[in-house]
Motif scaffolding. Structure first.
Motif, PDB file in Angstrom:
ATOM      1  N   LEU A 148       0.830  -1.200   0.000  1.00  0.00           N
ATOM      2  CA  LEU A 148       0.000   0.000   0.000  1.00  0.00           C
ATOM      3  C   LEU A 148       0.865   1.251   0.000  1.00  0.00           C
ATOM      4  O   LEU A 148       0.611   2.190  -0.764  1.00  0.00           O
ATOM      5  N   PHE A 149       1.905   1.276   0.812  1.00  0.00           N
ATOM      6  CA  PHE A 149       2.793   2.435   0.879  1.00  0.00           C
ATOM      7  C   PHE A 149       3.528   2.652  -0.443  1.00  0.00           C
ATOM      8  O   PHE A 149       3.590   3.772  -0.949  1.00  0.00           O
ATOM      9  N   ILE A 150       4.079   1.581  -1.007  1.00  0.00           N
ATOM     10  CA  ILE A 150       4.838   1.703  -2.249  1.00  0.00           C
ATOM     11  C   ILE A 150       3.935   2.174  -3.383  1.00  0.00           C
ATOM     12  O   ILE A 150       4.294   3.081  -4.149  1.00  0.00           O
ATOM     13  N   ASN A 151       2.760   1.593  -3.501  1.00  0.00           N
ATOM     14  CA  ASN A 151       1.845   1.995  -4.569  1.00  0.00           C
ATOM     15  C   ASN A 151       1.302   3.400  -4.349  1.00  0.00           C
ATOM     16  O   ASN A 151       1.041   4.131  -5.308  1.00  0.00           O
ATOM     17  N   PHE A 152       1.140   3.800  -3.092  1.00  0.00           N
ATOM     18  CA  PHE A 152       0.696   5.165  -2.820  1.00  0.00           C
ATOM     19  C   PHE A 152       1.740   6.186  -3.245  1.00  0.00           C
ATOM     20  O   PHE A 152       1.398   7.283  -3.677  1.00  0.00           O
ATOM     21  N   LEU A 153       3.027   5.828  -3.160  1.00  0.00           N
ATOM     22  CA  LEU A 153       4.078   6.720  -3.661  1.00  0.00           C
ATOM     23  C   LEU A 153       3.907   6.963  -5.161  1.00  0.00           C
ATOM     24  O   LEU A 153       4.080   8.080  -5.640  1.00  0.00           O
ATOM     25  N   GLY A 154       3.582   5.917  -5.914  1.00  0.00           N
ATOM     26  CA  GLY A 154       3.345   6.065  -7.349  1.00  0.00           C
ATOM     27  C   GLY A 154       2.136   6.934  -7.642  1.00  0.00           C
ATOM     28  O   GLY A 154       2.167   7.771  -8.549  1.00  0.00           O
ATOM     29  N   VAL A 155       1.070   6.765  -6.877  1.00  0.00           N
ATOM     30  CA  VAL A 155      -0.125   7.590  -7.059  1.00  0.00           C
ATOM     31  C   VAL A 155       0.177   9.041  -6.728  1.00  0.00           C
ATOM     32  O   VAL A 155      -0.220   9.955  -7.459  1.00  0.00           O
ATOM     33  N   LEU A 156       0.897   9.263  -5.650  1.00  0.00           N
ATOM     34  CA  LEU A 156       1.258  10.628  -5.257  1.00  0.00           C
ATOM     35  C   LEU A 156       2.152  11.285  -6.308  1.00  0.00           C
ATOM     36  O   LEU A 156       2.003  12.470  -6.607  1.00  0.00           O
ATOM     37  N   ALA A 157       3.056  10.514  -6.903  1.00  0.00           N
ATOM     38  CA  ALA A 157       3.903  11.046  -7.971  1.00  0.00           C
ATOM     39  C   ALA A 157       3.060  11.481  -9.163  1.00  0.00           C
ATOM     40  O   ALA A 157       3.291  12.548  -9.744  1.00  0.00           O
ATOM     41  N   ALA A 158       2.072  10.673  -9.534  1.00  0.00           N
ATOM     42  CA  ALA A 158       1.200  11.027 -10.657  1.00  0.00           C
ATOM     43  C   ALA A 158       0.355  12.260 -10.335  1.00  0.00           C
ATOM     44  O   ALA A 158       0.163  13.131 -11.193  1.00  0.00           O
ATOM     45  N   VAL A 159      -0.137  12.346  -9.108  1.00  0.00           N
ATOM     46  CA  VAL A 159      -0.939  13.514  -8.713  1.00  0.00           C
ATOM     47  C   VAL A 159      -0.083  14.782  -8.730  1.00  0.00           C
ATOM     48  O   VAL A 159      -0.533  15.841  -9.210  1.00  0.00           O
ATOM     49  N   LEU A 160       1.139  14.691  -8.253  1.00  0.00           N
ATOM     50  CA  LEU A 160       2.015  15.868  -8.270  1.00  0.00           C
ATOM     51  C   LEU A 160       2.360  16.278  -9.700  1.00  0.00           C
ATOM     52  O   LEU A 160       2.426  17.475 -10.005  1.00  0.00           O
ATOM     53  N   PHE A 161       2.555  15.299 -10.590  1.00  0.00           N
ATOM     54  CA  PHE A 161       2.801  15.646 -11.993  1.00  0.00           C
ATOM     55  C   PHE A 161       1.564  16.293 -12.614  1.00  0.00           C
ATOM     56  O   PHE A 161       1.671  17.231 -13.402  1.00  0.00           O
ATOM     57  N   PHE A 162       0.377  15.814 -12.240  1.00  0.00           N
ATOM     58  CA  PHE A 162      -0.862  16.429 -12.712  1.00  0.00           C
ATOM     59  C   PHE A 162      -0.952  17.878 -12.227  1.00  0.00           C
ATOM     60  O   PHE A 162      -1.297  18.777 -13.011  1.00  0.00           O
ATOM     61  N   LEU A 195      11.171  12.500  -8.129  1.00  0.00           N
ATOM     62  CA  LEU A 195      11.773  11.799  -7.003  1.00  0.00           C
ATOM     63  C   LEU A 195      10.862  10.681  -6.498  1.00  0.00           C
ATOM     64  O   LEU A 195      11.329   9.576  -6.195  1.00  0.00           O
ATOM     65  N   LEU A 196       9.565  10.946  -6.426  1.00  0.00           N
ATOM     66  CA  LEU A 196       8.631   9.920  -5.979  1.00  0.00           C
ATOM     67  C   LEU A 196       8.503   8.786  -6.994  1.00  0.00           C
ATOM     68  O   LEU A 196       8.345   7.622  -6.608  1.00  0.00           O
ATOM     69  N   TYR A 197       8.565   9.104  -8.294  1.00  0.00           N
ATOM     70  CA  TYR A 197       8.566   8.039  -9.306  1.00  0.00           C
ATOM     71  C   TYR A 197       9.797   7.151  -9.138  1.00  0.00           C
ATOM     72  O   TYR A 197       9.702   5.914  -9.206  1.00  0.00           O
ATOM     73  N   ILE A 198      10.953   7.749  -8.924  1.00  0.00           N
ATOM     74  CA  ILE A 198      12.177   6.969  -8.732  1.00  0.00           C
ATOM     75  C   ILE A 198      12.061   6.105  -7.476  1.00  0.00           C
ATOM     76  O   ILE A 198      12.397   4.914  -7.493  1.00  0.00           O
ATOM     77  N   ALA A 199      11.563   6.681  -6.393  1.00  0.00           N
ATOM     78  CA  ALA A 199      11.381   5.914  -5.155  1.00  0.00           C
ATOM     79  C   ALA A 199      10.391   4.770  -5.367  1.00  0.00           C
ATOM     80  O   ALA A 199      10.615   3.653  -4.876  1.00  0.00           O
ATOM     81  N   PHE A 200       9.327   5.028  -6.104  1.00  0.00           N
ATOM     82  CA  PHE A 200       8.344   3.980  -6.395  1.00  0.00           C
ATOM     83  C   PHE A 200       8.986   2.815  -7.136  1.00  0.00           C
ATOM     84  O   PHE A 200       8.817   1.654  -6.759  1.00  0.00           O
ATOM     85  N   PHE A 201       9.729   3.109  -8.192  1.00  0.00           N
ATOM     86  CA  PHE A 201      10.347   2.037  -8.966  1.00  0.00           C
ATOM     87  C   PHE A 201      11.420   1.300  -8.172  1.00  0.00           C
ATOM     88  O   PHE A 201      11.492   0.069  -8.212  1.00  0.00           O
ATOM     89  N   VAL A 202      12.233   2.027  -7.439  1.00  0.00           N
ATOM     90  CA  VAL A 202      13.287   1.383  -6.655  1.00  0.00           C
ATOM     91  C   VAL A 202      12.677   0.495  -5.567  1.00  0.00           C
ATOM     92  O   VAL A 202      13.076  -0.671  -5.400  1.00  0.00           O
ATOM     93  N   LEU A 203      11.707   1.012  -4.824  1.00  0.00           N
ATOM     94  CA  LEU A 203      11.083   0.210  -3.770  1.00  0.00           C
ATOM     95  C   LEU A 203      10.307  -0.968  -4.329  1.00  0.00           C
ATOM     96  O   LEU A 203      10.305  -2.056  -3.743  1.00  0.00           O
ATOM     97  N   HIS A 204       9.647  -0.773  -5.453  1.00  0.00           N
ATOM     98  CA  HIS A 204       8.889  -1.865  -6.060  1.00  0.00           C
ATOM     99  C   HIS A 204       9.813  -2.997  -6.495  1.00  0.00           C
ATOM    100  O   HIS A 204       9.542  -4.172  -6.227  1.00  0.00           O
TER     101      HIS A 204
END
Length: 156
Positions: free
Chosen positions: A86-100, A141-150
């Motif tokens: 949940l935490f890792i996937n939420f980082l990806g969602v937050l990255a997309a929202v910030l890019f939006f 940064l959040l996209y990178i963290a998402f991919f690295v953690l995933h």
């Protein structure tokens, strides 16, 4: 039926409903905005329209996509009870929202009516060291963290 199953099905049906909303706006975009199918480009142009367009026709599919992703996260948590996922996937969602947020409010780019695909260029090479690019850099940064953690979690 347990209460968890009830919540799972509520999230499932709301997710399916908002997927249909997203698909309806996608079809509307293809035939009304682009004037027909542009094979290989129409989905990228639709994301440009959502990230850099304005008005309710761009807002509704953006919000429906966000709701689908968040209900999917809730469904995954209900079935697996895994806070790490949940935490890792939420980082990806937050990255997309910030890019939006960057694309819609801070970038100064407007949708170009299907002439160029611009969201890849803005995500990968846009920006600078000015203060209004902080949200874009945080998104990266959040996209990178998402991919690295995933991939770290998967053991690759």
């Amino acid at each position: 039926m347990t209460s968890n199953d009830f919540y799972f099905y509520v999230f499932l049906f709301s997710s399916v409903f908002f997927m249909f909303v997203f698909f309806a706006f996608f079809v509307f975009f293809i035939y009304k905005e682009l004037g027909g199918v542009k094979v290989g480009r129409d989905s990228f142009l639709f994301f440009d329209y959502m990230f850099f367009g304005s008005g309710w026709k761009a807002d509704v599919p953006s919000m429906s996509m966000l709701i689908v992703v968040l209900t999917g996260l809730a469904q995954d948590y209900i079935k697996n009870y895994n806070l790490e996922n949940l935490f890792i996937n939420f980082l990806g969602v937050l990255a997309a929202v910030l890019f939006f947020i960057h694309g819609r409010f801070l970038s100064g780019i407007s949708y170009s009516n299907g002439k160029k695909i611009i969201f890849f260029r803005e995500l990968l090479w846009g920006g600078g060291l000015k203060p209004h690019f902080v949200v874009l850099w945080l998104s990266r940064l959040l996209y990178i963290a998402f991919f690295v953690l995933h991939f770290y979690k998967e053991g690759y």
